[in-house]
Motif scaffolding. Structure first.
Motif, PDB file in Angstrom:
ATOM      1  N   SER A  93       5.851  11.310   4.149  1.00  9.35           N
ATOM      2  CA  SER A  93       5.041  12.122   3.237  1.00  9.35           C
ATOM      3  C   SER A  93       5.297  11.796   1.774  1.00  9.35           C
ATOM      4  N   TRP A  94       6.202  10.861   1.514  1.00 10.25           N
ATOM      5  CA  TRP A  94       6.545  10.517   0.139  1.00 10.25           C
ATOM      6  C   TRP A  94       5.671   9.384  -0.369  1.00 10.25           C
ATOM      7  N   SER A  95       5.603   9.280  -1.670  1.00  9.74           N
ATOM      8  CA  SER A  95       4.961   8.121  -2.296  1.00  9.74           C
ATOM      9  C   SER A  95       5.801   7.715  -3.491  1.00  9.74           C
ATOM     10  N   SER A 147       0.814  -1.216   0.000  1.00  9.95           N
ATOM     11  CA  SER A 147       0.000   0.000   0.000  1.00  9.95           C
ATOM     12  C   SER A 147       0.848   1.267   0.000  1.00  9.95           C
ATOM     13  N   LEU A 148       2.139   1.160   0.318  1.00 14.12           N
ATOM     14  CA  LEU A 148       3.014   2.338   0.322  1.00 14.12           C
ATOM     15  C   LEU A 148       3.401   2.780  -1.082  1.00 14.12           C
ATOM     16  N   HIS A 149       3.205   1.909  -2.062  1.00 11.30           N
ATOM     17  CA  HIS A 149       3.562   2.278  -3.433  1.00 11.30           C
ATOM     18  C   HIS A 149       2.459   3.152  -4.026  1.00 11.30           C
ATOM     19  N   SER A 150       2.863   4.157  -4.775  1.00  9.85           N
ATOM     20  CA  SER A 150       1.908   5.156  -5.237  1.00  9.85           C
ATOM     21  C   SER A 150       1.198   4.763  -6.519  1.00  9.85           C
ATOM     22  N   TYR A 151       0.048   5.403  -6.711  1.00  6.93           N
ATOM     23  CA  TYR A 151      -0.699   5.337  -7.969  1.00  6.93           C
ATOM     24  C   TYR A 151      -1.048   3.901  -8.376  1.00  6.93           C
ATOM     25  N   VAL A 177       9.828   4.403  -1.559  1.00  6.98           N
ATOM     26  CA  VAL A 177       9.426   4.724  -0.184  1.00  6.98           C
ATOM     27  C   VAL A 177       9.650   3.589   0.806  1.00  6.98           C
TER      28      VAL A 177
END
Length: 331
Positions: A271-273, A53-57, A277
């Motif tokens: 705060s990063w994605s 879930s930490l990986h974006s988009y 991360v």
């Protein structure tokens, strides 16, 4: 919920040692195992749901990487010890996210060339013992250690090197100094630098604060006939006001006017994605555990490290994992 979920969704192969077969024979035996890849992938997704879930988009690449290695370990040869297989599956995310940056840093520094050399380099440590469990997987171990979870902007092994060099007063080899400087400049505006990391950046590039934008304070004081330092104090006061908490340009202008790099206790990357991360957060946790960094404000070192460790451990109680018990396994 418990290991029975893994036992149900990660069955053993039929009595065929695929490793000893020729390529054509292995291809022919795919019918015995191909139908197991889907439930294996579902189990991996569920057990490591928080990590993914930490990986974006909705990026599926990292998730597919973990699942691919788990499927390879579980399906590429006959297994007779399911408990050992479960242990190895649990080590896959740890190997890819926690051990890999250390391996690549050691490679970058010319200390090791192969996983076997890396294990010996680690000496009598828990990490070496864990990697030894995967050593029999040969190419799979190398693929996991060389798997990159970065987007080119922030290579985790360079961040590990920069942080260790800043806090442990290590010399950085000349060919790596530009990479370290570039990475630290990328972390400067977020901010994700500790004070020793900021000091290192300014040693490598005394003009590095230019990455925050122009210093408008002296010119503004002169143009408006204000006492020197007035604009810098106003910018700092405005940047600290909650009404401007989301104004990145104002915040950076205040930092630039102060003449000091903004710093944090630990580069948490909360705060990063993006693909880097999870690995970067593991790097920070490793260094907090080693006593090199302190945990972010509001958390003890132990709480912070434990929270990051949970990302890499199979979670049998997650909502996604519990759903597995409600679905029939593909036998």
């Amino acid at each position: 919920m418990g290991p029975d979920t893994v036992r149900t969704h990660i069955p053993l192969l039929p009595d065929i040692d695929r490793e000893a077969l020729s390529f054509s024979e292995r291809w022919h035996t795919r019918e015995h195992v191909e139908h197991l890849e889907a439930p294996l992938t579902d189990a991996a997704d569920a057990l490591f749901y928080e990590l993914h879930s930490l990986h974006s988009y909705g990026d599926k690449g990292p998730r597919q990487g973990v699942s691919s290695h788990i499927c390879s370990i579980a399906l590429r040869r006959r297994r007779t010890d399911l408990a050992h297989l479960e242990q190895m599956i649990g080590l896959v995310p740890w190997c890819m996210y926690a051990a890999a940056p250390w391996y690549r840093m050691a490679q970058t520094g010319g200390l090791v060339e192969t996983p076997a050399q890396f294990i010996r380099w680690l000496g009598d440590t828990a990490a070496a013992s864990a990697l030894q469990l995967l050593a029999g997987e040969e190419h799979q171990l190398r693929f996991m250690l060389e798997h990159r979870h970065d987007n080119g902007r922030v290579p985790p092994e360079i961040c590990l090197l920069a942080t260790a060099a800043a806090h442990c007063h290590l010399d950085i080899l000349a060919p790596l100094q530009d990479q370290v400087r570039s990475l630290l400049e990328n972390l400067l505006p977020d901010p994700m630098l500790t004070q020793p990391m900021a000091d290192l950046l300014l040693r490598l590039d005394p003009q590095a604060l230019r990455a925050l934008g122009p210093d408008v304070a002296p010119e503004t004081d002169e143009r408006l006939g204000l006492a020197a330092g007035t604009t810098a104090r106003v910018l700092a006061d405005l940047a600290a006001h909650r009404a401007f908490s989301g104004n990145r340009q104002l915040r950076q202008a205040a930092w630039r006017a102060s003449g000091r790099a903004p710093t944090v206790d630990a580069p948490d990357f909360r705060s990063w994605s993006g693909p880097t991360v999870p690995t970067m957060r593991v790097v920070s946790a490793n260094l907090v555990h080693a006593g090199v960094l302190t945990a972010p404000e509001g958390q003890s070192d132990a709480e912070y490290v434990t929270g990051i460790q949970r990302l890499l451990a199979p979670d049998y109680d997650s909502r996604a994992a519990r759903r597995l018990t409600d679905e029939p396994a593909d036998q």
